[in-house]
Write a protein that holds these residues in place. Structure first.
Motif, short mmCIF file in Angstrom:
data_model
loop_
_atom_site.label_atom_id
_atom_site.label_comp_id
_atom_site.label_asym_id
_atom_site.label_seq_id
_atom_site.Cartn_x
_atom_site.Cartn_y
_atom_site.Cartn_z
N GLN A 17 0.84 -1.20 0.00
CA GLN A 17 0.00 0.00 0.00
C GLN A 17 0.88 1.25 0.00
O GLN A 17 1.78 1.38 -0.82
CB GLN A 17 -0.97 -0.05 1.18
N ASP A 18 0.64 2.17 0.92
CA ASP A 18 1.40 3.42 0.92
C ASP A 18 2.48 3.47 1.99
O ASP A 18 3.06 4.52 2.26
CB ASP A 18 0.44 4.61 1.13
N GLY A 19 2.76 2.32 2.62
CA GLY A 19 3.75 2.29 3.68
C GLY A 19 5.17 2.27 3.14
O GLY A 19 5.40 2.25 1.92
N PRO A 20 6.15 2.27 4.04
CA PRO A 20 7.55 2.17 3.62
C PRO A 20 7.81 0.81 3.01
O PRO A 20 7.08 -0.16 3.24
CB PRO A 20 8.32 2.38 4.92
N SER A 21 8.86 0.70 2.24
CA SER A 21 9.20 -0.56 1.58
C SER A 21 9.63 -1.60 2.62
O SER A 21 10.50 -1.34 3.44
CB SER A 21 10.33 -0.34 0.58
N ALA A 22 8.99 -2.78 2.57
CA ALA A 22 9.40 -3.88 3.44
C ALA A 22 10.76 -4.42 3.01
O ALA A 22 11.57 -4.84 3.83
CB ALA A 22 8.35 -4.98 3.42
N ALA A 37 22.15 -17.43 6.31
CA ALA A 37 21.21 -16.99 7.35
C ALA A 37 20.92 -15.51 7.17
O ALA A 37 21.84 -14.71 7.03
CB ALA A 37 21.80 -17.24 8.74
N ILE A 38 19.64 -15.16 7.16
CA ILE A 38 19.22 -13.76 7.10
C ILE A 38 18.79 -13.36 8.50
O ILE A 38 17.83 -13.91 9.06
CB ILE A 38 18.07 -13.56 6.11
N LEU A 39 19.51 -12.43 9.09
CA LEU A 39 19.26 -11.95 10.44
C LEU A 39 18.71 -10.53 10.38
O LEU A 39 19.04 -9.75 9.48
CB LEU A 39 20.53 -11.96 11.27
N GLY A 40 17.91 -10.18 11.38
CA GLY A 40 17.41 -8.82 11.47
C GLY A 40 16.32 -8.74 12.51
O GLY A 40 15.70 -9.74 12.87
N PRO A 41 16.06 -7.53 13.04
CA PRO A 41 15.00 -7.37 14.03
C PRO A 41 13.63 -7.57 13.41
O PRO A 41 13.48 -7.61 12.18
CB PRO A 41 15.19 -5.92 14.50
N SER A 42 12.61 -7.70 14.25
CA SER A 42 11.24 -7.81 13.76
C SER A 42 10.91 -6.60 12.89
O SER A 42 11.25 -5.47 13.23
CB SER A 42 10.26 -7.89 14.93
N GLY A 43 10.27 -6.86 11.74
CA GLY A 43 9.91 -5.78 10.85
C GLY A 43 11.02 -5.33 9.92
O GLY A 43 10.85 -4.37 9.17
N SER A 44 12.14 -6.06 9.93
CA SER A 44 13.29 -5.65 9.11
C SER A 44 13.12 -6.01 7.64
O SER A 44 13.82 -5.48 6.78
CB SER A 44 14.57 -6.28 9.64
N GLY A 45 12.21 -6.95 7.35
CA GLY A 45 11.99 -7.37 5.97
C GLY A 45 12.52 -8.75 5.65
O GLY A 45 12.39 -9.23 4.52
N LYS A 46 13.08 -9.45 6.64
CA LYS A 46 13.70 -10.74 6.35
C LYS A 46 12.67 -11.81 5.95
O LYS A 46 12.92 -12.59 5.03
CB LYS A 46 14.56 -11.21 7.52
N SER A 47 11.52 -11.84 6.61
CA SER A 47 10.50 -12.82 6.24
C SER A 47 9.89 -12.49 4.88
O SER A 47 9.56 -13.39 4.10
CB SER A 47 9.41 -12.89 7.31
N THR A 48 9.73 -11.20 4.59
CA THR A 48 9.25 -10.80 3.27
C THR A 48 10.21 -11.29 2.19
O THR A 48 9.80 -11.79 1.14
CB THR A 48 9.11 -9.27 3.19
N LEU A 49 11.50 -11.17 2.46
CA LEU A 49 12.51 -11.62 1.51
C LEU A 49 12.38 -13.12 1.26
O LEU A 49 12.44 -13.58 0.10
CB LEU A 49 13.90 -11.28 2.05
N LEU A 50 12.16 -13.89 2.31
CA LEU A 50 12.01 -15.33 2.16
C LEU A 50 10.75 -15.65 1.35
O LEU A 50 10.77 -16.53 0.49
CB LEU A 50 11.92 -15.99 3.55
N ILE A 216 19.69 -7.71 7.71
CA ILE A 216 18.72 -6.81 7.08
C ILE A 216 18.26 -5.80 8.11
O ILE A 216 17.86 -6.16 9.22
CB ILE A 216 17.51 -7.59 6.55
N VAL A 217 18.29 -4.52 7.75
CA VAL A 217 17.78 -3.45 8.61
C VAL A 217 16.93 -2.53 7.74
O VAL A 217 17.40 -2.04 6.70
CB VAL A 217 18.93 -2.64 9.26
#
Length: 235
Positions: A17-22, A37-50, A216-217
């Motif tokens: 939608q109109d939010g920031p890029s995941a 291994a893709i590491l990053g905090p919650s909301g960093s986009g790592k699951s989206t990448l997978l 990922i950040v």
């Protein structure tokens, strides 16, 4: 695409939608035989990448190529066929069907792919033996420990001999001992030649089984580091 690369992402962006890029202008590749291994905090986009690599989501811009196939351009039916034929997936909460035995859970992807039943059953029994849960073949998942259920999930993911194993927080729902078992299992699978891409909060998992760690950040790659293996150590 590099002949040695199994996965290649080129300037991939995913916006909801109109939010920031995941995921924001991400480019990277994974070579055959790597465990990344893709590491990053919650909301960093790592699951989206997978999910983009799995064909569960499509990028807003950019290209995703896996095993020579442009995943970002697949139809829903094409993406489902791709997942059956080329990748195996392991999830945090196992996603086993409670009303099927362990053996039938493992066989399900082979049945969906239309593989010969006798051959699939032989393969399934071999996997359960290799993963140390052969005695639970006819048990139901609810009677297994968390570590045993995750091993069953790994067997299911490997039944169709995928080029790529994707793992989403594979130790996230496990106790310390079971988590260690799964880390050892993923390490062994990679040492046997299986390409693995996983997302995790578990630094110990990344350090023990990954040949590379990508951080990922805010949807961007902050670092991409090869593992340092002590001299004389096996990987």
């Amino acid at each position: 695409m590099d002949d040695a690369a199994l996965i290649e992402l080129h300037q991939v962006t995913k916006t909801y939608q109109d939010g920031p890029s995941a995921v924001d202008e991400v480019s990277f590749s994974v070579r055959r035989g790597e465990a990344v291994a893709i590491l990053g905090p919650s909301g960093s986009g790592k699951s989206t990448l997978l999910n983009l690599v799995a064909g569960l989501d499509r990028p807003t811009r950019g290209t995703v190529t896996v095993d020579g196939l442009r995943v970002d351009g697949l139809s829903e039916a094409g993406a489902a066929k791709y997942r059956r034929a080329r990748i195996g997936m392991v999830f945090q909460f196992f996603n086993l069907l409670d009303d099927l035995t362990v053996l039938d859970n493992v066989l399900l992807p082979a049945q969906l792919a239309g593989l010969p039943r006798a051959l699939s059953r032989t393969r399934a029994h071999q996997l359960l033996e290799t993963l140390g849960i052969a005695e639970h073949a006819h048990a139901y998942p609810g009677r297994l420990s968390g570590g045993e259920r995750q091993r069953a999930a790994v067997a299911r993911a490997l039944i169709n001999r995928p080029a790529l194993l994707l793992a989403d927080e594979p130790t996230g729902a496990l106790d310390t001992a079971s988590g260690r078992e799964v880390r050892d299992l993923l390490t062994q699978l990679n040492q046997d030649g299986q390409t693995v891409l996983l997302v995790t909060h578990d630094l110990a998992l990344a350090q023990s089984c990954a040949t590379r760690t990508v951080r990922i950040v805010d949807g961007r790659i902050a670092s991409d580091t090869a593992a340092v293996v002590p001299e004389g150590a096996a990987r």
